[in-house]
Design a protein around this motif. Structure first.
Motif, mmCIF file in Angstrom:
data_model
loop_
_atom_site.group_PDB
_atom_site.id
_atom_site.type_symbol
_atom_site.label_atom_id
_atom_site.label_comp_id
_atom_site.label_asym_id
_atom_site.label_seq_id
_atom_site.Cartn_x
_atom_site.Cartn_y
_atom_site.Cartn_z
ATOM 1 N N ARG A 121 58.497 36.894 4.203
ATOM 2 C CA ARG A 121 58.397 37.195 2.768
ATOM 3 C C ARG A 121 59.695 36.837 2.045
ATOM 4 N NH1 ARG A 121 55.942 42.028 4.664
ATOM 5 N NH2 ARG A 121 57.900 43.159 4.281
ATOM 6 N N THR A 122 60.812 37.168 2.686
ATOM 7 C CA THR A 122 62.104 36.842 2.067
ATOM 8 C C THR A 122 62.288 35.332 1.953
ATOM 9 O OG1 THR A 122 63.043 38.839 3.069
ATOM 10 C CG2 THR A 122 64.590 37.212 2.213
ATOM 11 N N ALA A 123 61.876 34.585 2.982
ATOM 12 C CA ALA A 123 61.982 33.113 2.944
ATOM 13 C C ALA A 123 61.084 32.529 1.865
ATOM 14 C CB ALA A 123 61.623 32.533 4.310
ATOM 15 N N LYS A 124 59.892 33.125 1.666
ATOM 16 C CA LYS A 124 58.987 32.637 0.639
ATOM 17 C C LYS A 124 59.588 32.832 -0.751
ATOM 18 C CE LYS A 124 55.081 31.065 -0.993
ATOM 19 N NZ LYS A 124 54.724 29.625 -0.834
ATOM 20 N N GLU A 125 60.286 33.963 -0.954
ATOM 21 C CA GLU A 125 60.939 34.210 -2.239
ATOM 22 C C GLU A 125 62.143 33.295 -2.440
ATOM 23 O OE1 GLU A 125 61.963 38.295 -2.134
ATOM 24 O OE2 GLU A 125 59.896 39.018 -2.268
ATOM 25 N N ARG A 126 62.871 33.016 -1.356
ATOM 26 C CA ARG A 126 64.067 32.181 -1.436
ATOM 27 C C ARG A 126 63.708 30.717 -1.630
ATOM 28 N NH1 ARG A 126 69.471 32.334 -2.701
ATOM 29 N NH2 ARG A 126 70.750 31.191 -1.204
ATOM 30 N N PHE A 127 62.601 30.273 -1.007
ATOM 31 C CA PHE A 127 62.173 28.869 -1.085
ATOM 32 C C PHE A 127 60.779 28.818 -1.707
ATOM 33 C CE2 PHE A 127 64.429 29.396 3.117
ATOM 34 C CZ PHE A 127 65.668 29.079 2.620
ATOM 35 N N PRO A 128 60.656 29.011 -3.028
ATOM 36 C CA PRO A 128 59.335 29.091 -3.669
ATOM 37 C C PRO A 128 58.524 27.816 -3.550
ATOM 38 C CG PRO A 128 61.098 28.934 -5.313
ATOM 39 C CD PRO A 128 61.759 29.128 -3.985
ATOM 40 N N GLN A 129 59.183 26.662 -3.357
ATOM 41 C CA GLN A 129 58.454 25.409 -3.259
ATOM 42 C C GLN A 129 57.822 25.197 -1.881
ATOM 43 O OE1 GLN A 129 61.640 25.922 -3.480
ATOM 44 N NE2 GLN A 129 62.919 24.234 -2.760
#
Length: 598
Positions: free
Chosen positions: A24-32
């Motif tokens: 989830r944190t990676a998805k927020e950090r890398f939205p693309q």
């Protein structure tokens, strides 16, 4: 962050809940990034480990394979992908592309990336903010070589004239984090299929990664880059010299064979057809061109890696890829040693850095005397930078210049230099080094020092040494230029558009002062405008409209021709910002005093 060898404190597997939280944190950090992209770097069914380092970094990786994500503050929010992750998912981060592959040798040594080294796309930079993660690529190659943090926003970049630090590099190809996976590349799958580890253009995986760092570790001071080749910490000194050379030439060839964008240009294909003898001849020609045009006595001694990247490569013909491994010498060190044996240059191996150093140049050598340097047309300034400058107000240019004084007259006369001319700091330094070269004053036993003859000693120290004290007999090259400048008359030149003024002495600052007058009312006083070609009356009228307040001008007591602008109200911060944004006054030349604060 990962330059030096560091022992991991602990390594443990993530629980299912922790893996979901990391995703989830990676998805927020890398939205693309899509779900498939996250699956590639954080497999849902794979075991994910976290390694804790003494420098508070946390590294998340696929167990038994590669480190994929890391953070630098141990909090787990500011995540960064490793180059392994970017080789799997290249669009995970936006990327800056370097102007030339040679710049990469500094980046893979951990140097921060400056905007002058970035190729600006025709459409300009996309919008970005300070503190965002970006990747670094070499031209024509989709494989990123480094990851960093932006130091300013896109708006601030344009205001700074596309200068300054772009990225603070936190991880790069061949650093200790990369090597923690035993130097392996991403498995042959998807976009990065058929990457071969055994490619001879790469450094052997058995070599210490610090060998690359010993070549390319640099530090940057202010806006200009000051390069310092640092001492290596390689575990295997015997292979260190070879690793230096191969890393410099190998990083530009880190590429994906199936990617059409990495196909070689016609000039490069033509260069591959050159024979070994033709490549040897081209190397010798580039060396002589560099010795004539760019290498000066004050630059010596010079590391071989600096000689290659900063002087030899820029002298190659346009569109030609110069590869030392395709010559008969195979290595940079052997080629320099052969030139030293012929007497053209003097070179020796640094026992600590395990690198060949250029010590001296024999400018009376027959090859040097017979060579006729080519006149190269300088590359035009980037179109994007010109457009950015033309759209803004004409920039103010402030430069410190020097005029010869009686102290240094003997040196200027000896080299037949004009005593009535104004010189920049670099031009003035060249004068004294020309004298050193003419009189052959470089110390034979230590090429980094200069022996002081009578004329040079008087120019540098006469009248500055206390009576009874002994005069120095030698001086280090790095101190010679600054000492010589201190003996000249300081002037400053200010120009804006067609206006240009030269005045004696160091430039005075603009002073902005707020004080209380008539009870609780504030008044802001602005002085020192004449030094920066600003008309007090015009500025007063402009500030009256901008701040919707009354303004006036008054001559400073006892200073004929110098005026101050009085602005009603406490506008000290807004006024300083206005001078920087609209008149281009450098911040270092603005002094602010707020007398209303107790």
């Amino acid at each position: 962050m990962f330059k030096k060898p560091v022992d991991v404190k602990t390594v443990q597997r993530l629980s299912g809940a922790d893996k979901k939280k990391l995703r989830r944190t990676a998805k927020e950090r890398f939205p693309q990034a899509s779900d498939a992209d996250l699956d590639a770097i954080l497999p849902p069914k794979g075991e994910i480990t976290v390694a804790k380092y003494p420098n508070h970094a946390l590294v998340y990786g696929i167990e038994g394979e590669f480190p994929m994500i890391f953070n630098i503050d141990a909090r787990g929010h500011d995540l960064f992908p490793t180059v392994y992750a970017l080789w799997k998912v290249p669009h995970l981060l936006p990327a800056f592309t370097l102007k030339g592959g040679e710049v990469s040798r500094y980046v893979i040594g951990g140097a921060d990336l400056m905007f002058p080294g970035i190729s600006i796309p025709t459409e300009g930079f996309p919008s970005f903010e300070a503190g965002q993660p970006w990747a670094v690529k070499v031209p024509g190659n989709p494989a990123p070589i480094a990851v960093g943090i932006t130091t300013m926003s896109s708006t601030e970049v344009l205001k700074a004239g596309l200068r300054g630090k772009a990225l603070r590099i936190v991880h790069y190809y061949r650093d200790m984090l990369w090597d923690s996976a035993d130097g392996r590349y991403v498995p042959n799958e998807g976009f990065y299929e058929d990457i071969v580890v055994e490619d001879p253009n790469f450094v052997s995986t058995s070599q210490s990664p610090d060998s690359a760092e010993g070549t390319a570790e640099v530090t940057h001071d202010s806006e200009d880059a000051a390069v310092d080749i640092s001492e290596s910490h390689a575990a295997d000194p015997g292979t260190h010299s070879e690793a230096i050379e191969e890393t410099i030439h190998g990083v530009n060839e880190l590429k994906l064979p199936e990617d059409k964008s990495t196909e070689q240009a016609p000039d490069e294909k033509e260069h591959q057809n050159l024979t070994t003898e033709e490549i040897d001849s081209l190397l010798d020609k580039c060396l002589l061109q560099a010795l004539y045009t760019s290498i000066k006595e004050k630059d010596l001694p010079m590391p071989g890696s600096t000689l290659w990247s900063n002087h030899i490569l820029p002298c190659r013909p346009p569109g030609v890829t110069l590869d030392i491994k395709k010559s008969s010498h195979k290595k940079l060190s052997k080629w320099l040693q052969s030139k030293s044996s012929s007497g053209l240059i003097s070179a020796k191996e640094d026992k600590y850095k395990k690198e060949v150093i250029l010590v001296a140049i024999n400018r009376k050598h027959p090859d040097y005397m017979a060579f006729k340097p080519e006149k190269r047309v300088q590359e035009p300034v980037e179109q994007e930078k010109a457009v950015a400058e033309s759209s803004a107000t004409k920039q103010l240019e402030v430069a410190e210049i020097y005029k010869p004084s009686s102290h240094v007259k003997a040196i200027f006369v000896a080299v037949e230099a004009d005593m009535e001319k104004y010189y920049s700091a670099s031009e003035a330094s060249d004068i004294v080094f020309r004298y050193v070269e003419k009189e052959n004053l470089v110390k034979p036993t230590d090429r980094a020092k200069v022996i002081l003859d009578v004329a040079l000693c008087d120019s540098l120290y006469k009248g500055a040494i206390k009576k009874g004290s002994a005069y120095p007999t030698e001086i280090h090259k790095k101190d010679l230029g600054s000492t010589f400048l201190n003996r000249m008359q300081v002037h400053h030149k200010v120009s804006r558009g067609t206006q240009e003024v030269i005045r004696k002495g160091a430039i005075r600052t603009v002073q902005i002062m707020t004080e209380r007058r008539q009870g609780n009312k504030k008044m802001t006083r602005l002085s020192g405008l004449e030094c920066f070609l600003m008309d007090p009356d015009s500025l007063a009228s402009e500030l009256q409209k901008k701040f919707a307040c009354s303004t006036t001008t008054a001559e400073l007591p006892g200073k004929k021709g110098q005026y101050e602008v009085l602005v009603q109200g406490g506008v000290i911060d807004d006024l300083a910002k206005h001078l920087v944004d609209h008149y281009g006054v450098p911040k270092r030349y603005i002094e602010v005093y707020d007398k209303t604060k107790r």
